[in-house]
Enzyme design. Structure first.
Site, PDB file in Angstrom:
ATOM      1  N   GLU A 135       0.719  -1.241   0.176  1.00 28.53           N
ATOM      2  CA  GLU A 135       0.025  -0.173   0.048  1.00 28.53           C
ATOM      3  C   GLU A 135       0.816   1.065  -0.116  1.00 28.53           C
ATOM      4  O   GLU A 135       1.540   1.314   0.775  1.00 28.53           O
ATOM      5  CB  GLU A 135      -0.930   0.212   1.397  1.00 28.53           C
ATOM      6  CG  GLU A 135      -1.855   1.276   1.472  1.00 28.53           C
ATOM      7  CD  GLU A 135      -2.521   1.252   2.664  1.00 28.53           C
ATOM      8  OE1 GLU A 135      -3.461   2.286   2.470  1.00 28.53           O
ATOM      9  OE2 GLU A 135      -2.351   0.686   3.498  1.00 28.53           O
ATOM     10  N   GLU A 232     -11.953   2.125   6.694  1.00 27.42           N
ATOM     11  CA  GLU A 232     -10.651   2.523   7.738  1.00 27.42           C
ATOM     12  C   GLU A 232     -10.877   4.066   7.829  1.00 27.42           C
ATOM     13  O   GLU A 232     -10.195   4.672   6.827  1.00 27.42           O
ATOM     14  CB  GLU A 232      -9.571   2.165   6.978  1.00 27.42           C
ATOM     15  CG  GLU A 232      -8.229   2.197   8.034  1.00 27.42           C
ATOM     16  CD  GLU A 232      -6.891   2.368   7.312  1.00 27.42           C
ATOM     17  OE1 GLU A 232      -5.697   1.646   7.795  1.00 27.42           O
ATOM     18  OE2 GLU A 232      -6.591   2.701   6.042  1.00 27.42           O
TER      19      GLU A 232
END
Length: 258
Positions: A135, A232
């Site tokens: 990521e 998130e």
């Protein structure tokens, strides 16, 4: 209809960590993810999850307070990376985590990239039963983090050429890094194997920022149904009071499916 996971590190913080899976289920989530599950024994997680799917965990970051953010791209820390990865692999295997996010750490330059690629290749060979993800993180939230560009990440993944490792699309970080999260998705969606969403620009409840969550759900449902959409974000109020977005997306999916 896509599957939605609650990020237990940021959501339901009103209750202790091991109570959060139950809260997630009762709030309408299909599964959970947790950034760093290592403070609790695996047996306690098994009891708390009670069969609930665990979509993703991160590799251990090291000493967060001292600035550690993982070790995969940090030259000279190969043994530290391997120890931390094997710990993540043990948790992921026992808890049946769908993805392991390999944190690159704070580093820069060609030597760091070579170290990163070699460590990722080692990890793939060491635990062939796991699916990995990487990521890119924006430098405001994660100063000095090695992986900080989606094109950079794509190039590294293409060089590795293994379908068991993919790209994690975090709407918040994509927008912070490149300005247009929709363009990032369009360019790299064929590499993406995990999605995280949050509102932009405040990183509260999902929505806004010129990015269509219904369209994202449609694409995942049609082309990559194995991909989780993980929430998130930092709730603006209590977690449960801000879940209207989840109810709206799930009810829309039910109408389309029915």
């Amino acid at each position: 209809m896509p599957r939605f996971a609650a990020n237990l590190t940021l959501l339901f913080t009103e209750v202790p960590m091991l109570d959060r899976p139950d809260w997630a289920v009762r709030s309408g989530f299909d599964g959970v993810e947790v950034l760093f599950p290592y403070d609790q024994p695996m047996s306690d997680w098994e009891t708390a999850l009670n069969g609930l799917p665990l979509a993703l965990i991160n590799t251990p970051p090291g000493d967060w307070a001292s600035g550690d953010r993982g070790f995969a791209a940090v030259p000279g820390m190969e043994l530290r990376f391997r120890d931390s990865f094997l710990r993540a692999a043990e948790y992921a295997t026992r808890l049946k985590a769908g993805r392991v996010h390999v944190m690159s750490g704070v580093a820069k330059g060609p030597q760091a990239e070579q170290c990163y690629a070699e460590n990722l290749a080692w990890a793939l060979a060491e635990v062939p039963g796991l699916t990995l993800t990487v990521e890119p993180l924006n430098p405001d939230d994660m100063p000095g983090y090695f992986l900080n560009d989606y094109d950079q990440a794509a190039r590294i993944l293409d060089d590795i050429g293994d379908p068991r490792i993919g790209l994690q699309f975090d709407l918040w970080h994509a927008a912070r890094l490149h300005g247009d999260a929709g363009a990032v998705w369009a360019e790299h969606r064929h590499r993406i194997n995990h999605v995280q969403i949050a509102g932009f620009p405040a990183r509260n409840e999902p929505g806004g920022g010129g990015f269509s969550l219904p369209d994202l759900c449609d694409e995942i449902d049609a082309h990559c149904p194995e991909v989780w959409i993980a929430a998130e974000y930092r709730p603006a109020r209590g977690t449960a009071q801000g879940l209207g977005w989840l109810a709206a997306l799930k009810s829309r999916g039910a109408l389309i499916g029915g």
